[in-house]
Design a protein around this motif. Sequence first.
Motif, PDB file in Angstrom:
ATOM      1  N   GLY A  13       1.076  -1.195  -0.163  1.00  0.00           N
ATOM      2  CA  GLY A  13       0.053  -0.074   0.162  1.00  0.00           C
ATOM      3  C   GLY A  13       0.512   1.390   0.252  1.00  0.00           C
ATOM      4  N   PRO A  14       0.937   2.360   1.211  1.00  0.00           N
ATOM      5  CA  PRO A  14       1.768   3.357   1.072  1.00  0.00           C
ATOM      6  C   PRO A  14       3.466   3.481   1.033  1.00  0.00           C
ATOM      7  CG  PRO A  14      -0.172   3.251   3.234  1.00  0.00           C
ATOM      8  CD  PRO A  14      -0.103   2.008   2.773  1.00  0.00           C
ATOM      9  N   TRP A  15       3.945   2.053   1.339  1.00  0.00           N
ATOM     10  CA  TRP A  15       5.351   2.313   1.208  1.00  0.00           C
ATOM     11  C   TRP A  15       5.358   1.935  -0.533  1.00  0.00           C
ATOM     12  CZ3 TRP A  15       8.873   3.921   4.350  1.00  0.00           C
ATOM     13  CH2 TRP A  15       9.644   3.745   3.786  1.00  0.00           C
ATOM     14  N   GLU A  16       4.439   1.126  -0.914  1.00  0.00           N
ATOM     15  CA  GLU A  16       5.090   0.787  -2.340  1.00  0.00           C
ATOM     16  C   GLU A  16       3.869   1.868  -3.241  1.00  0.00           C
ATOM     17  OE1 GLU A  16       2.914  -1.809  -5.907  1.00  0.00           O
ATOM     18  OE2 GLU A  16       1.987  -1.555  -4.830  1.00  0.00           O
ATOM     19  N   GLY A  47       7.594   5.435   7.363  1.00  0.00           N
ATOM     20  CA  GLY A  47       5.740   4.486   6.922  1.00  0.00           C
ATOM     21  C   GLY A  47       5.955   4.246   8.268  1.00  0.00           C
ATOM     22  N   ARG A  48       4.293   4.094   8.705  1.00  0.00           N
ATOM     23  CA  ARG A  48       4.520   2.792   9.688  1.00  0.00           C
ATOM     24  C   ARG A  48       4.005   1.108   9.194  1.00  0.00           C
ATOM     25  NH1 ARG A  48       0.516   6.205  13.412  1.00  0.00           N
ATOM     26  NH2 ARG A  48      -0.517   4.003  13.897  1.00  0.00           N
ATOM     27  N   ASN A  49       4.658   0.304  10.057  1.00  0.00           N
ATOM     28  CA  ASN A  49       4.215  -0.919   9.809  1.00  0.00           C
ATOM     29  C   ASN A  49       3.874  -1.892  11.305  1.00  0.00           C
ATOM     30  OD1 ASN A  49       5.378  -2.973   8.362  1.00  0.00           O
ATOM     31  ND2 ASN A  49       6.454  -3.720  10.027  1.00  0.00           N
ATOM     32  N   ASP A  50       3.076  -1.265  11.829  1.00  0.00           N
ATOM     33  CA  ASP A  50       2.152  -1.043  13.347  1.00  0.00           C
ATOM     34  C   ASP A  50       0.921  -0.172  13.199  1.00  0.00           C
ATOM     35  OD1 ASP A  50       0.624  -1.428  15.017  1.00  0.00           O
ATOM     36  OD2 ASP A  50       2.874  -2.251  16.060  1.00  0.00           O
ATOM     37  N   ARG A  51      -0.278  -0.685  12.702  1.00  0.00           N
ATOM     38  CA  ARG A  51      -1.259   0.324  13.114  1.00  0.00           C
ATOM     39  C   ARG A  51      -2.312   0.849  13.924  1.00  0.00           C
ATOM     40  NH1 ARG A  51      -5.546  -4.072  10.067  1.00  0.00           N
ATOM     41  NH2 ARG A  51      -5.136  -1.909   8.344  1.00  0.00           N
ATOM     42  N   ASN A  52      -1.148  -0.019  15.225  1.00  0.00           N
ATOM     43  CA  ASN A  52      -1.726   0.505  16.369  1.00  0.00           C
ATOM     44  C   ASN A  52      -0.950   1.008  17.088  1.00  0.00           C
ATOM     45  OD1 ASN A  52      -4.168  -1.573  16.772  1.00  0.00           O
ATOM     46  ND2 ASN A  52      -2.530  -2.959  16.664  1.00  0.00           N
ATOM     47  N   SER A  53       0.109   1.535  16.322  1.00  0.00           N
ATOM     48  CA  SER A  53       1.005   2.598  16.713  1.00  0.00           C
ATOM     49  C   SER A  53       0.989   3.523  17.751  1.00  0.00           C
ATOM     50  CB  SER A  53       2.408   2.752  15.928  1.00  0.00           C
ATOM     51  OG  SER A  53       2.803   1.334  15.615  1.00  0.00           O
ATOM     52  N   THR A  54       1.207   5.108  18.291  1.00  0.00           N
ATOM     53  CA  THR A  54       1.022   5.768  18.201  1.00  0.00           C
ATOM     54  C   THR A  54       1.393   6.751  17.016  1.00  0.00           C
ATOM     55  OG1 THR A  54       2.681   6.894  19.174  1.00  0.00           O
ATOM     56  CG2 THR A  54       0.604   6.013  20.212  1.00  0.00           C
ATOM     57  N   GLU A  55       0.670   8.471  16.834  1.00  0.00           N
ATOM     58  CA  GLU A  55       0.594   9.072  15.621  1.00  0.00           C
ATOM     59  C   GLU A  55       1.318   9.861  16.049  1.00  0.00           C
ATOM     60  OE1 GLU A  55      -3.093  10.106  13.852  1.00  0.00           O
ATOM     61  OE2 GLU A  55      -4.466   8.927  15.202  1.00  0.00           O
ATOM     62  N   GLU A  56       2.558  10.246  16.848  1.00  0.00           N
ATOM     63  CA  GLU A  56       3.246  11.038  17.254  1.00  0.00           C
ATOM     64  C   GLU A  56       4.698  11.479  16.213  1.00  0.00           C
ATOM     65  OE1 GLU A  56       2.975   9.269  19.776  1.00  0.00           O
ATOM     66  OE2 GLU A  56       2.160   9.745  21.056  1.00  0.00           O
ATOM     67  N   ILE A  57       4.880  10.103  15.362  1.00  0.00           N
ATOM     68  CA  ILE A  57       5.577  10.208  14.364  1.00  0.00           C
ATOM     69  C   ILE A  57       4.949  10.071  13.109  1.00  0.00           C
ATOM     70  CG2 ILE A  57       8.105   9.274  13.130  1.00  0.00           C
ATOM     71  CD1 ILE A  57       8.508   8.216  15.730  1.00  0.00           C
ATOM     72  N   VAL A  58       4.034   8.926  12.901  1.00  0.00           N
ATOM     73  CA  VAL A  58       3.211   9.854  11.030  1.00  0.00           C
ATOM     74  C   VAL A  58       1.749   9.909  12.079  1.00  0.00           C
ATOM     75  CG1 VAL A  58       2.921   8.225   9.722  1.00  0.00           C
ATOM     76  CG2 VAL A  58       4.972   8.154  10.009  1.00  0.00           C
ATOM     77  N   PRO A  59       0.719  10.283  11.817  1.00  0.00           N
ATOM     78  CA  PRO A  59      -0.188  10.432  11.426  1.00  0.00           C
ATOM     79  C   PRO A  59      -1.069   9.567  10.643  1.00  0.00           C
ATOM     80  CG  PRO A  59       0.184  12.879  10.793  1.00  0.00           C
ATOM     81  CD  PRO A  59       1.587  11.651  10.930  1.00  0.00           C
ATOM     82  N   ASN A  99      -4.304   8.262   8.135  1.00  0.00           N
ATOM     83  CA  ASN A  99      -5.160   8.389   7.407  1.00  0.00           C
ATOM     84  C   ASN A  99      -6.823   7.999   7.728  1.00  0.00           C
ATOM     85  OD1 ASN A  99      -7.033   9.870   5.121  1.00  0.00           O
ATOM     86  ND2 ASN A  99      -6.240   8.661   4.254  1.00  0.00           N
ATOM     87  N   LYS A 100      -7.285   8.928   8.539  1.00  0.00           N
ATOM     88  CA  LYS A 100      -8.528   8.542   9.042  1.00  0.00           C
ATOM     89  C   LYS A 100      -9.738   7.581   7.527  1.00  0.00           C
ATOM     90  CE  LYS A 100      -7.621   9.142  12.520  1.00  0.00           C
ATOM     91  NZ  LYS A 100      -6.994   8.098  13.373  1.00  0.00           N
ATOM     92  N   PHE A 117      -5.507  -0.814   3.838  1.00  0.00           N
ATOM     93  CA  PHE A 117      -4.467   0.261   4.317  1.00  0.00           C
ATOM     94  C   PHE A 117      -4.465   0.638   5.368  1.00  0.00           C
ATOM     95  CE2 PHE A 117      -4.218  -0.375  -0.357  1.00  0.00           C
ATOM     96  CZ  PHE A 117      -3.657  -0.920  -1.056  1.00  0.00           C
ATOM     97  N   PHE A 118      -5.403   0.819   6.396  1.00  0.00           N
ATOM     98  CA  PHE A 118      -5.600   1.884   7.151  1.00  0.00           C
ATOM     99  C   PHE A 118      -4.390   1.298   8.711  1.00  0.00           C
ATOM    100  CE2 PHE A 118      -7.255   3.385  11.270  1.00  0.00           C
ATOM    101  CZ  PHE A 118      -8.353   4.117  10.816  1.00  0.00           C
ATOM    102  N   GLY A 119      -3.971   2.569   9.245  1.00  0.00           N
ATOM    103  CA  GLY A 119      -2.729   3.114   9.825  1.00  0.00           C
ATOM    104  C   GLY A 119      -1.729   2.173   9.459  1.00  0.00           C
ATOM    105  N   TYR A 120      -1.177   1.915   8.229  1.00  0.00           N
ATOM    106  CA  TYR A 120      -0.171   2.408   7.911  1.00  0.00           C
ATOM    107  C   TYR A 120       0.700   3.151   6.629  1.00  0.00           C
ATOM    108  CZ  TYR A 120      -0.625  -2.597   8.584  1.00  0.00           C
ATOM    109  OH  TYR A 120      -0.948  -3.511   9.721  1.00  0.00           O
ATOM    110  N   ASP A 121       0.387   4.612   7.143  1.00  0.00           N
ATOM    111  CA  ASP A 121       0.406   5.646   6.445  1.00  0.00           C
ATOM    112  C   ASP A 121       2.226   5.843   6.336  1.00  0.00           C
ATOM    113  OD1 ASP A 121      -2.164   6.615   5.884  1.00  0.00           O
ATOM    114  OD2 ASP A 121      -2.679   5.863   8.341  1.00  0.00           O
ATOM    115  N   VAL A 122       2.481   6.786   5.045  1.00  0.00           N
ATOM    116  CA  VAL A 122       3.558   6.949   5.203  1.00  0.00           C
ATOM    117  C   VAL A 122       4.212   8.532   5.249  1.00  0.00           C
ATOM    118  CG1 VAL A 122       5.241   7.260   3.301  1.00  0.00           C
ATOM    119  CG2 VAL A 122       4.274   5.571   3.762  1.00  0.00           C
ATOM    120  N   ARG A 123       4.855   9.181   5.996  1.00  0.00           N
ATOM    121  CA  ARG A 123       4.774  10.342   6.139  1.00  0.00           C
ATOM    122  C   ARG A 123       6.276  11.228   5.335  1.00  0.00           C
ATOM    123  NH1 ARG A 123       6.064  13.753  11.437  1.00  0.00           N
ATOM    124  NH2 ARG A 123       6.574  15.713  10.429  1.00  0.00           N
TER     125      ARG A 123
END
Length: 300
Positions: free
Chosen positions: A165-168, A241-253, A255-256, A262-268
Amino acid sequence: MAFSWLLVVMFFSTKLSICGGDVGDFSPCLQFFYKSSPPKGLTGTPICQRYSNQYRFASLYSRVRRSAWFSAYVYSVPLGKRPSVAWKYEPQLAYPKANGNMALFPPGPIDLNVVESQAVDQDYINSSFSRGHLNPSLHHHEYDDRSSTFTLTNVVPQKAGSNDGPWETLEQTVNKTLAAYCIGKAYIVTGIIPYNNQEHWIKNKRVAVPEYLWSAYCCPQFNNSLPQYLRSAFPTYAAIGRNDRNSTEEIVPINKSAKKQFFGYDVRQMSLATLEIYLKQRFNTVVNVFYDSCNGQSNY
């Protein structure tokens, strides 16, 4: 185990286990780093990744985690489809005097020294994690360069929601941007950020799972046709990029409105300086990805 203690263990295990040849020394493959200078601040076992008797890229490997801290390579415009090749391993991690070329896994039982020294196919089978390339085949032109990326010393456990998803999407975006606007060589380093306080592992407790992946490119020279929206993306740019959809959002918010898979695997995407701030916070040491922050020159 606290992450600070893990770094101490990793540091001393690396000092004791450095091998000759292509493992334990970046000097044969400094061409994959900007100004021949590997990233500063991270410790591990250097591997000059050799395939078919030629160096293809470089990785800083963690024996404790059985995966790489980062892989570094020179980008080239890709040609053809993703190769369909078998996964490989690094013989010199098991035997210091082994042939320097990465090797195919045998069809039968795997040597116990190989199993102890690095990840094997069985670690990923039925694990809920995909084999996530740090150096992706997409970023290479020659078939052998693309094939060389399929070694388990170049992958980390990555959730499919990130990898597909987002990483690709990030890898594709970097590919298009560098192909269109970078003049000469573009250097890329892609690595991982571990969990802060306690390691997470694949099912059998052998291969550590990163909480985030990060990537940064350095294009020392770029052309004069940059659109306005890309002027902050040269000479260097970065992303986490997030590799854990349950991580907090301080580093990478999060996308609701992202699709469910792909939910929770966003890339900033961010500046190199911002990336290095987050790396310093997590590794508790100054990390410099590129020499002189890739202080390149443009024609614009």
